[in-house]
Design an enzyme around this catalytic site. Structure first.
Site, PDB file in Angstrom:
ATOM      1  CD  GLU A  32      -4.896   6.431   2.541  1.00  0.00           C
ATOM      2  OE1 GLU A  32      -4.504   5.279   2.276  1.00  0.00           O
ATOM      3  OE2 GLU A  32      -4.247   7.208   3.252  1.00  0.00           O
ATOM      4  CG  HIS A  75       0.262   6.243  -0.563  1.00  0.00           C
ATOM      5  ND1 HIS A  75      -0.902   6.793  -1.061  1.00  0.00           N
ATOM      6  CD2 HIS A  75      -0.061   5.650   0.623  1.00  0.00           C
ATOM      7  CE1 HIS A  75      -1.893   6.551  -0.213  1.00  0.00           C
ATOM      8  NE2 HIS A  75      -1.415   5.854   0.801  1.00  0.00           N
ATOM      9  CG  HIS A  95      -1.683   1.238   1.451  1.00  0.00           C
ATOM     10  ND1 HIS A  95      -2.981   1.393   1.007  1.00  0.00           N
ATOM     11  CD2 HIS A  95      -1.363   2.410   2.069  1.00  0.00           C
ATOM     12  CE1 HIS A  95      -3.419   2.597   1.339  1.00  0.00           C
ATOM     13  NE2 HIS A  95      -2.454   3.227   1.984  1.00  0.00           N
ATOM     14  CD  GLU A  96       2.226   3.484   3.728  1.00  0.00           C
ATOM     15  OE1 GLU A  96       2.595   4.581   3.264  1.00  0.00           O
ATOM     16  OE2 GLU A  96       1.187   3.348   4.383  1.00  0.00           O
TER      17      GLU A  96
END
Length: 292
Positions: A190, A135, A131-132
């Site tokens: 997100e 980003h 997930h990071e």
């Protein structure tokens, strides 16, 4: 054509405003125009350059796990083969702090907190860091740097002699790093990072159901007595329950859904077996003397 002319005028005004800011050192606040123009001219390269400075200061201010640490060994085992993703070069380290958090910087630096590694198994950890990484790949970290850069903590940059990011002091860089971690992403960002994480897990043959599981853990912690540990994670990653529901729907749609069972979590370094010295006993043969 009009847009190009307007942009040229704005850039000219930015140069003039910057010079005035240098001359007037007593001015305490950056104008709205200054902030807008910094955002207008901010690039991925600018974000990466600032992130590189910030991560050096943050690594120096936090206890970083030694390569022989069980935490570092585990992280390298999981992500050693993922040092590059979608053209972004990544580097990983563990902060030996109890906070439940992980973050990625615009330069590809990924930092995972020991507190997070204590509550998530390998697949769940892969999902969180995926997930990071999302980003970074989606350029969300650039937006976070830009937002922090425009805050008053870095007003002096516009007044510096060079007017560039190279003029940042260590104090300013440290503040910038903290501001970037505190920066909240939009719900759309997100959601897109969650989708990247899911696709990352699926593409690499990991259990996609861990995406829902890691979000359920964060949801429960935020609702329970351990919520005090979520100092940064929940403030910058809201709506964990809804996001977990969305991850489950993706798995169901792909025919991959099954209830996830958390695996054993091991953050200790493997024990190297000690070499035992074995003594070989020589049995002396007795020769019997026959009497004649």
């Amino acid at each position: 054509m009009k847009k190009v002319v307007v942009l040229g005028i704005l850039l000219a005004m930015f140069s003039f405003t910057t010079m005035n800011a240098q001359d007037d050192s007593s001015k305490k606040e950056m104008s709205t125009l200054d902030k807008a123009l910094i955002g207008l001219t901010f690039s991925d390269a600018d974000a990466a350059a600032i992130a590189q400075q910030a991560i050096v200061e943050m690594d120096a201010a936090n206890p970083v796990a030694d390569p022989t640490s069980g935490y570092a060994i585990r992280l390298n085992r999981l992500f050693g083969k993922h040092v590059s993703s979608e053209g972004v070069n990544l580097n990983y380290k563990v902060y030996l702090v109890k906070d439940i958090n992980a973050f990625a910087m615009a330069d590809g630096s990924v930092r995972v907190f020991a507190g997070l590694m204590n509550i998530m198994d390998d697949n769940e950890l892969l999902a969180v860091i995926g997930h990071e990484i999302g980003h970074v790949v989606n350029h969300d970290t650039k937006d976070a740097v830009k937002a922090a850069y425009k805050k008053d903590v870095l007003i002096d940059v516009a007044k510096s002699q060079s007017g560039t990011i190279n003029a940042l002091s260590k104090t300013q860089v440290g503040k910038l790093g903290r501001a970037m971690i505190d920066s909240k992403h939009s719900r759309k960002q997100e959601s897109q990072a969650d989708l990247f994480s899911y696709d990352f897990m699926k593409k690499n043959g990991y259990d996609v159901n861990a995406v829902e599981s890691c979000l359920r853990i964060l949801q429960k912690l935020s609702e329970g007595g351990e919520s005090s540990f979520l100092t940064k994670m929940m403030s910058s990653h809201p709506d964990s329950g809804k996001r977990a529901d969305d991850a489950r729907k993706r798995a169901v749609k792909d025919g991959l859904y099954k209830e996830y069972v958390q695996q054993k979590i091991v953050n200790t370094a493997p024990v190297t077996p000690t070499t035992k010295t074995t003594t070989t006993k020589t049995t002396a043969k007795k020769t019997a003397t026959k009497k004649k």
